[in-house]
Design a protein around this motif. Structure first.
Motif, PDB file in Angstrom:
ATOM      1  N   ALA A  16       0.817  -1.217   0.000  1.00 49.73           N
ATOM      2  CA  ALA A  16       0.000   0.000   0.000  1.00 49.73           C
ATOM      3  C   ALA A  16       0.850   1.265   0.000  1.00 49.73           C
ATOM      4  O   ALA A  16       0.457   2.285  -0.584  1.00 49.73           O
ATOM      5  N   ASN A  17       2.022   1.206   0.638  1.00 48.65           N
ATOM      6  CA  ASN A  17       2.865   2.391   0.757  1.00 48.65           C
ATOM      7  C   ASN A  17       4.064   2.395  -0.194  1.00 48.65           C
ATOM      8  O   ASN A  17       4.946   3.253  -0.076  1.00 48.65           O
ATOM      9  N   SER A  18       4.081   1.424  -1.107  1.00 49.28           N
ATOM     10  CA  SER A  18       5.134   1.345  -2.129  1.00 49.28           C
ATOM     11  C   SER A  18       6.536   1.342  -1.516  1.00 49.28           C
ATOM     12  O   SER A  18       7.442   2.038  -1.972  1.00 49.28           O
ATOM     13  N   LEU A  19       6.715   0.545  -0.461  1.00 47.39           N
ATOM     14  CA  LEU A  19       7.993   0.490   0.238  1.00 47.39           C
ATOM     15  C   LEU A  19       8.840  -0.705  -0.194  1.00 47.39           C
ATOM     16  O   LEU A  19       9.762  -1.105   0.513  1.00 47.39           O
ATOM     17  N   LEU A  36       1.233   1.310 -11.317  1.00 45.83           N
ATOM     18  CA  LEU A  36       0.721   2.665 -11.523  1.00 45.83           C
ATOM     19  C   LEU A  36      -0.061   3.155 -10.308  1.00 45.83           C
ATOM     20  O   LEU A  36       0.009   4.320  -9.940  1.00 45.83           O
ATOM     21  N   HIS A  37      -0.802   2.236  -9.692  1.00 43.33           N
ATOM     22  CA  HIS A  37      -1.550   2.549  -8.456  1.00 43.33           C
ATOM     23  C   HIS A  37      -1.777   1.243  -7.705  1.00 43.33           C
ATOM     24  O   HIS A  37      -2.264   0.267  -8.289  1.00 43.33           O
ATOM     25  N   PRO A  38      -1.434   1.177  -6.417  1.00 37.36           N
ATOM     26  CA  PRO A  38      -1.555  -0.094  -5.682  1.00 37.36           C
ATOM     27  C   PRO A  38      -2.987  -0.528  -5.399  1.00 37.36           C
ATOM     28  O   PRO A  38      -3.220  -1.680  -5.028  1.00 37.36           O
ATOM     29  N   GLY A  39      -3.945   0.402  -5.554  1.00 41.09           N
ATOM     30  CA  GLY A  39      -5.336   0.074  -5.268  1.00 41.09           C
ATOM     31  C   GLY A  39      -5.770   0.562  -3.893  1.00 41.09           C
ATOM     32  O   GLY A  39      -4.985   1.152  -3.140  1.00 41.09           O
ATOM     33  N   ASP A  48      -7.551  -8.241  -1.411  1.00 41.92           N
ATOM     34  CA  ASP A  48      -6.985  -7.294  -0.454  1.00 41.92           C
ATOM     35  C   ASP A  48      -7.012  -5.852  -0.934  1.00 41.92           C
ATOM     36  O   ASP A  48      -7.148  -4.926  -0.125  1.00 41.92           O
ATOM     37  N   PHE A  49      -6.874  -5.632  -2.260  1.00 44.64           N
ATOM     38  CA  PHE A  49      -6.872  -4.277  -2.810  1.00 44.64           C
ATOM     39  C   PHE A  49      -7.768  -4.215  -4.041  1.00 44.64           C
ATOM     40  O   PHE A  49      -7.665  -5.048  -4.944  1.00 44.64           O
ATOM     41  N   PHE A  50      -8.637  -3.218  -4.065  1.00 46.63           N
ATOM     42  CA  PHE A  50      -9.532  -2.981  -5.197  1.00 46.63           C
ATOM     43  C   PHE A  50      -8.958  -1.883  -6.096  1.00 46.63           C
ATOM     44  O   PHE A  50      -8.205  -1.014  -5.666  1.00 46.63           O
ATOM     45  N   ASN A  51      -9.351  -1.942  -7.360  1.00 48.26           N
ATOM     46  CA  ASN A  51      -9.102  -0.845  -8.315  1.00 48.26           C
ATOM     47  C   ASN A  51      -7.623  -0.490  -8.461  1.00 48.26           C
ATOM     48  O   ASN A  51      -7.256   0.689  -8.532  1.00 48.26           O
ATOM     49  N   ALA A  52      -6.775  -1.514  -8.472  1.00 46.11           N
ATOM     50  CA  ALA A  52      -5.360  -1.276  -8.732  1.00 46.11           C
ATOM     51  C   ALA A  52      -5.144  -1.085 -10.233  1.00 46.11           C
ATOM     52  O   ALA A  52      -5.962  -1.517 -11.065  1.00 46.11           O
ATOM     53  N   ARG A  53      -4.035  -0.414 -10.566  1.00 51.01           N
ATOM     54  CA  ARG A  53      -3.681  -0.221 -11.980  1.00 51.01           C
ATOM     55  C   ARG A  53      -2.213  -0.582 -12.150  1.00 51.01           C
ATOM     56  O   ARG A  53      -1.361  -0.083 -11.419  1.00 51.01           O
ATOM     57  N   ILE A  54      -1.951  -1.465 -13.113  1.00 50.19           N
ATOM     58  CA  ILE A  54      -0.572  -1.867 -13.392  1.00 50.19           C
ATOM     59  C   ILE A  54      -0.341  -1.832 -14.896  1.00 50.19           C
ATOM     60  O   ILE A  54      -1.297  -1.804 -15.693  1.00 50.19           O
ATOM     61  N   GLN A  55       0.925  -1.832 -15.246  1.00 54.60           N
ATOM     62  CA  GLN A  55       1.294  -1.956 -16.658  1.00 54.60           C
ATOM     63  C   GLN A  55       2.101  -3.233 -16.805  1.00 54.60           C
ATOM     64  O   GLN A  55       3.159  -3.379 -16.182  1.00 54.60           O
ATOM     65  N   GLY A  63      -7.778  -3.667 -12.019  1.00 50.86           N
ATOM     66  CA  GLY A  63      -8.474  -4.750 -11.323  1.00 50.86           C
ATOM     67  C   GLY A  63      -8.013  -4.852  -9.878  1.00 50.86           C
ATOM     68  O   GLY A  63      -7.564  -3.867  -9.285  1.00 50.86           O
ATOM     69  N   ASN A  64      -8.073  -6.064  -9.342  1.00 51.12           N
ATOM     70  CA  ASN A  64      -7.774  -6.274  -7.925  1.00 51.12           C
ATOM     71  C   ASN A  64      -6.421  -6.951  -7.727  1.00 51.12           C
ATOM     72  O   ASN A  64      -5.909  -7.625  -8.634  1.00 51.12           O
ATOM     73  N   VAL A  65      -5.883  -6.804  -6.512  1.00 47.94           N
ATOM     74  CA  VAL A  65      -4.597  -7.401  -6.156  1.00 47.94           C
ATOM     75  C   VAL A  65      -4.781  -8.206  -4.874  1.00 47.94           C
ATOM     76  O   VAL A  65      -5.462  -7.767  -3.946  1.00 47.94           O
ATOM     77  N   GLU A  66      -4.197  -9.399  -4.847  1.00 47.74           N
ATOM     78  CA  GLU A  66      -4.261 -10.250  -3.658  1.00 47.74           C
ATOM     79  C   GLU A  66      -2.847 -10.450  -3.111  1.00 47.74           C
ATOM     80  O   GLU A  66      -1.895 -10.708  -3.871  1.00 47.74           O
ATOM     81  N   ILE A  67      -2.726 -10.328  -1.781  1.00 47.61           N
ATOM     82  CA  ILE A  67      -1.426 -10.446  -1.109  1.00 47.61           C
ATOM     83  C   ILE A  67      -1.385 -11.730  -0.289  1.00 47.61           C
ATOM     84  O   ILE A  67      -2.314 -12.022   0.464  1.00 47.61           O
ATOM     85  N   HIS A  68      -0.293 -12.490  -0.429  1.00 42.83           N
ATOM     86  CA  HIS A  68      -0.095 -13.694   0.381  1.00 42.83           C
ATOM     87  C   HIS A  68       1.371 -13.824   0.779  1.00 42.83           C
ATOM     88  O   HIS A  68       2.259 -13.297   0.090  1.00 42.83           O
TER      89      HIS A  68
END
Length: 435
Positions: A16-19, A36-39, A48-55, A63-68
């Motif tokens: 979430a914090n791009s660390l 582009l945006h973590p969501g 875990d995250f909605f409305n993320a944007r990646i290239q 779309g969405n991103v899931e963290i494990h």
């Protein structure tokens, strides 16, 4: 080696914090990914995250991103059977041990999240530190100015919590503002030790009954001491005889019910704070007003509102702390500390919600100004932060410290705390502006 057992919430925080290390990723299939945006973090069921944007390989995906922790957790958690995860565009993991597929048998690309070991070590130290705040050893590196910039939002956060309590109290009183304020006032009238007893008094003796006898201090005293249950063992001096006689009449008239006298606590309390003295002060305060709320709303400065509570008990209490037992003569007045407690915990939040619900933002702003103009509190929480090298000049700041302690430090929620998050960002070499 990275200490401790890692949890997904830490990886979610890193994401979430791009660390993470670097600005790009390579998936397990060799595709290049730019974030582009973590969501937006999702605290409910689902990814875990909605409305993320990646290239990905030049193609922009939303779309969405899931963290494990491990990609195999995708199967352990049953995501391969859940259509809610069919819009996941990226699986982010600490260890990539298997390839993952959604319920449509579509493969989900995975990337490994890498970050500085110092970042996790610092988090584990903060989370497990015996002495609070866990971030104390790094606070000197953050700067005094930055820390103070974070305090107003925390103070408002604490105020909003108090406002929600008042909102519920207002519903219980049938939207009667005066009754609501009376119950709120009783809650803080005598500190923590007798708070429950004073709240019970407010339930047994409604404000609408007391209002009928405003200006008649002997009657108000008789009602308050009678319902408190303390008159039963008060002896038979002239003052008590008058109270008992008055109470017998009004008890029958209003069908009042006494509290158990055992509810009141006298042990380990200074005589000036005995419940008998505080009850006498409450009677003196209530007997002065036909309605309190208009006076509260009409007060302009902190000095004016504090003056409303400049109350002294009746003459009997000049030479008593309890019934029957005489003491050296001393006026019993509402002290500065009690009035400050009432201002911070009752008057400010009450005026804030009163202004908001009546569409009067000036009243809500005035309440915040009162908090900022009030002297800082002096308690163990404030002293802890003072030892960290900070200086505080208002109750708004010290209320923020209490919010930090009770809502974050005590629950070890470093990853959700503004201060904790900034300390962790500093360990990754990234310093962002305070929220």
């Amino acid at each position: 080696l990275i200490p401790g057992t890692m949890k997904e919430e830490f990886l979610q925080y890193i994401w979430a914090n791009s660390l993470y290390k670097g600005r790009g990723f390579t998936t397990h299939t060799g595709k290049n990914v730019q974030i582009l945006h973590p969501g937006e973090a999702n605290r409910n069921a689902g990814p875990d995250f909605f409305n993320a944007r990646i290239q990905m390989n030049g193609l922009i995906l939303a779309g969405n991103v899931e963290i494990h922790l491990k990609s195999s957790d995708w199967y352990n958690h049953g995501h391969h059977r859940d259509a809610a995860y069919n819009n996941v565009i990226l699986s982010v993991v600490k260890t990539n041990d298997v390839r993952v597929y959604d319920s449509r048998k579509r493969e989900v690309e995975s990337v490994v999240l890498e970050f500085a070991d110092d970042l996790y070590r610092e988090y584990v130290f903060m989370r497990d530190a015996r002495a609070l705040p866990g971030c104390a050893r790094r606070l000197g590196e953050m700067g005094n100015e930055w820390f103070h910039l974070t305090l107003p939002s925390l103070a408002v956060e604490r105020l909003e919590r108090k406002v929600e309590d008042i909102r519920r109290l207002l519903l219980l009183t049938g939207n009667d503002w005066e009754e609501c304020f009376y119950r709120l006032l009783c809650r803080y009238w005598a500190g923590n030790v007798n708070a429950e007893a004073f709240q019970q008094l407010a339930l047994n003796l409604p404000y609408k009954i007391l209002l009928r006898y405003a200006g008649q201090l002997p009657v108000v005293e008789a009602l308050i001491f009678g319902v408190s249950g303390l008159l039963g063992g008060a002896g038979e001096d002239e003052y008590v005889k008058v109270l008992k006689k008055e109470y017998a009449y009004y008890r029958a008239k209003h069908h009042l019910v006494e509290m158990p006298a055992q509810m009141w606590r006298f042990l380990r309390i200074r005589p000036g704070s005995f419940p008998t003295v505080r009850l006498a002060l409450l009677a003196a305060f209530i007997s002065r007003f036909r309605a309190v709320v208009p006076h509260l709303a009409g007060a302009g400065t902190v000095k004016e509102v504090i003056a409303l509570f400049d109350t002294e008990a009746s003459a009997y209490w000049d030479t008593h702390y309890v019934f029957q037992r005489e003491s050296a003569a001393r006026k019993k007045r509402m002290g500065k500390k009690l009035r400050q407690v009432l201002l911070i915990n009752a008057l400010v939040p009450f005026l804030f919600i009163y202004g908001r619900m009546h569409g009067n933002e000036q009243l809500a702003e005035k309440a915040l100004n009162w908090l900022e103009q009030t002297e800082p509190e002096d308690n163990s929480i404030v002293q802890t932060w003072t030892k960290c090298g900070f200086v505080f000049d208002s109750a708004l700041q010290t209320q923020a410290l209490i919010q930090l302690q009770k809502e974050y430090c005590d629950h070890r929620l470093c990853l959700r705390c503004r201060v904790g998050r900034e300390v962790l960002k500093s360990r990754s070499g990234i310093i962002l502006s305070p929220e």
